[in-house]
Design a protein around this motif. Structure first.
Motif, PDB file in Angstrom:
ATOM      1  N   CYS A  57      64.162   6.502  39.861  1.00 31.31           N
ATOM      2  CA  CYS A  57      63.244   5.486  39.348  1.00 31.31           C
ATOM      3  C   CYS A  57      64.078   4.332  38.790  1.00 31.31           C
ATOM      4  O   CYS A  57      65.189   4.548  38.301  1.00 31.31           O
ATOM      5  CB  CYS A  57      62.381   6.088  38.245  1.00 31.31           C
ATOM      6  SG  CYS A  57      61.381   4.893  37.346  1.00 31.31           S
ATOM      7  N   THR A  59      63.814   2.926  36.086  1.00 29.06           N
ATOM      8  CA  THR A  59      64.130   3.100  34.663  1.00 29.06           C
ATOM      9  C   THR A  59      65.442   3.865  34.478  1.00 29.06           C
ATOM     10  O   THR A  59      66.087   3.747  33.437  1.00 29.06           O
ATOM     11  CB  THR A  59      63.015   3.865  33.921  1.00 29.06           C
ATOM     12  OG1 THR A  59      62.839   5.138  34.534  1.00 29.06           O
ATOM     13  CG2 THR A  59      61.708   3.102  33.939  1.00 29.06           C
ATOM     14  N   HIS A  80      62.262  12.135  36.504  1.00 29.77           N
ATOM     15  CA  HIS A  80      60.848  12.406  36.220  1.00 29.77           C
ATOM     16  C   HIS A  80      59.957  12.246  37.450  1.00 29.77           C
ATOM     17  O   HIS A  80      58.751  12.244  37.342  1.00 29.77           O
ATOM     18  CB  HIS A  80      60.366  11.509  35.074  1.00 29.77           C
ATOM     19  CG  HIS A  80      60.528  10.049  35.347  1.00 29.77           C
ATOM     20  ND1 HIS A  80      61.621   9.336  34.937  1.00 29.77           N
ATOM     21  CD2 HIS A  80      59.752   9.180  36.015  1.00 29.77           C
ATOM     22  CE1 HIS A  80      61.505   8.081  35.338  1.00 29.77           C
ATOM     23  NE2 HIS A  80      60.379   7.959  36.004  1.00 29.77           N
ATOM     24  N   GLU A  81      60.565  12.101  38.625  1.00 25.30           N
ATOM     25  CA  GLU A  81      59.783  12.044  39.865  1.00 25.30           C
ATOM     26  C   GLU A  81      60.258  13.222  40.707  1.00 25.30           C
ATOM     27  O   GLU A  81      61.362  13.177  41.241  1.00 25.30           O
ATOM     28  CB  GLU A  81      60.031  10.709  40.581  1.00 25.30           C
ATOM     29  CG  GLU A  81      59.679   9.499  39.715  1.00 25.30           C
ATOM     30  CD  GLU A  81      59.933   8.159  40.402  1.00 25.30           C
ATOM     31  OE1 GLU A  81      60.283   8.150  41.593  1.00 25.30           O
ATOM     32  OE2 GLU A  81      59.786   7.123  39.731  1.00 25.30           O
ATOM     33  N   GLU A 166      54.706  10.151  41.969  1.00 29.05           N
ATOM     34  CA  GLU A 166      54.653   9.520  40.638  1.00 29.05           C
ATOM     35  C   GLU A 166      54.487   7.997  40.738  1.00 29.05           C
ATOM     36  O   GLU A 166      53.538   7.440  40.166  1.00 29.05           O
ATOM     37  CB  GLU A 166      55.883   9.920  39.811  1.00 29.05           C
ATOM     38  CG  GLU A 166      55.740   9.648  38.323  1.00 29.05           C
ATOM     39  CD  GLU A 166      56.113   8.240  37.896  1.00 29.05           C
ATOM     40  OE1 GLU A 166      55.549   7.753  36.907  1.00 29.05           O
ATOM     41  OE2 GLU A 166      56.952   7.617  38.558  1.00 29.05           O
TER      42      GLU A 166
HETATM   43 ZN   LIG Z   1      59.676   6.157  36.731  1.00 25.87          ZN
END
Ligand SMILES: [Zn+2]
Ligand SMILES: [Zn+2]
Length: 364
Positions: A57, A59, A80-81, A166
């Motif tokens: 991601c 981020t 987080h994906e 996500e």
């Molecule tokens: Zn993300």
């Protein structure tokens, strides 16, 4: 297997008790490395997911730059994906068994009692904690996920594509839940990263007649993907006037909906210029710097400026159905795959935009 009985697996060897993970160990630039850490154990309400694929991601580039704007523990496993298979199941888990294919949300916990939590929008809970920041994430062989934030993954969706659900959910939340794209709408998407390319597809599924996608000069490869995915027009906004392009595509009226998946002041200014009177702007990309211009034009147009953040359970279920039905495609967004140990190469795909995104595969 009896529902309600914990499905835990004893470690067969010392090696099984450890796993390799991509760890961000200090809030400073270039403080990410592969470490051998303890394999997590699920709590009573958790599922231990054996990760099969985890996507990068944007981020995480901020993490590489030493920046975070959400509560973060150090050291933390990033990621987080993700998608995977249930490897262990806590005793209070309902609806998931060992071996189930799963995909998980980004929420690690939310208070459960504030007004937004009670209303189902726990993604907006002020006390929400996020996987890959406040709890260990999925750039590892295993990740621990509360079962209420897990979803069953149909067998027809490959794990790699599922790891991109996500950002699809971010786009769905923005363009379906927050502002509603209507059949016939002209939609502008600013920023052709994974979220922008899913915004393009969600807008088309919702019936947009024309979707214009803009990016910068170094987004060339991503704009090609936007064209392949059915953009009416793609615009390099450093070479062309994006506002003029949207005006032309909308017969001079302006965009019915603008999705700002980029974030800086410049794209907010463009959004206000290109939105039609009474149209809607949904701001997805963050821009921590002050914008530095008047919003009077937004007022004089009677336009809506809408914020959006994340997604919740029903958005995930809808996104999974869209992928399963083949109405939305994730595979064109996967430009590269790397083993976990080569995480830096995967980050570079994102940073230098040689593709849209990259997927990491865990290693033993
Ligand atoms: Zn993300
Ligand atoms: Zn709450």
């Amino acid at each position: 297997m009896v529902e309600g009985a914990a499905q835990l697996r004893p470690f067969e060897s010392d090696k099984e008790a450890k796993m390799k993970a991509v760890v961000w160990y200090r809030e400073a630039k270039n403080c990410i490395e592969v470490r051998e850490i303890e394999r997590p154990r699920p709590g009573p309400g958790d599922v231990l997911v054996e990760v099969k694929a985890a996507a990068i991601c944007g981020t995480e580039l901020h993490a590489q730059d030493g920046e975070t704007n959400v509560p973060t523990k150090f050291p933390v496993v990033l990621g987080h994906e993700y998608s995977g298979v249930a490897a262990e199941v806590g005793g209070e888990v309902r609806g998931f068994s060992v071996g189930d294919r799963v995909v998980g949300e980004t929420t690690a916990s939310a208070c459960g009692v504030c007004p937004v939590c009670r209303g189902g929008e726990y993604n907006l809970c002020r006390n929400r904690l996020i996987i890959g920041y406040a709890a260990d994430g999925a750039f590892a062989k295993y990740v621990r996920v509360p079962h209420r934030f897990l979803h069953h993954l149909p067998s027809s969706i490959p794990f790699e594509e599922a790891s991109l659900i996500e950002p699809l959910c971010v786009a769905y939340n923005a363009l379906v839940e927050k502002v509603t794209v209507k059949p016939g709408d002209v939609v502008a998407v600013l920023g052709p990263g994974p979220i922008g390319l899913f915004c393009l597809q969600v807008a088309k599924v919702a019936g947009a007649s024309r979707v214009i996608v803009s990016g910068l000069a170094d987004d060339r490869r991503r704009l090609e993907v936007a064209r392949e995915l059915g953009a009416y027009r793609v615009v390099n906004s450093e070479a062309e006037d994006i506002v003029a392009a949207v005006m032309e595509a909308s017969g001079g009226r302006g965009a019915d909906v603008v999705a700002d998946a980029a974030g800086p002041a410049e794209t907010l200014w463009q959004s206000i210029e290109m939105v039609r009177p009474s149209g809607k702007i949904v701001k997805i990309g963050w821009g921590p710097k002050p914008v530095g211009f008047s919003l009077d034009k937004l007022l004089s147009k009677g336009a809506t400026l809408q914020g959006t953040l994340g997604h919740n359970w029903k958005v995930w279920e809808a996104a999974i159905r869209l992928l399963e039905a083949g109405l939305i495609k994730a595979s064109p967004l996967i430009s590269a795959e790397y083993p976990l140990t080569e995480w830096a190469k995967a980050f570079d795909v994102m940073r230098y935009k040689s593709g849209v995104t990259a997927v990491l595969k865990p290693v033993d």
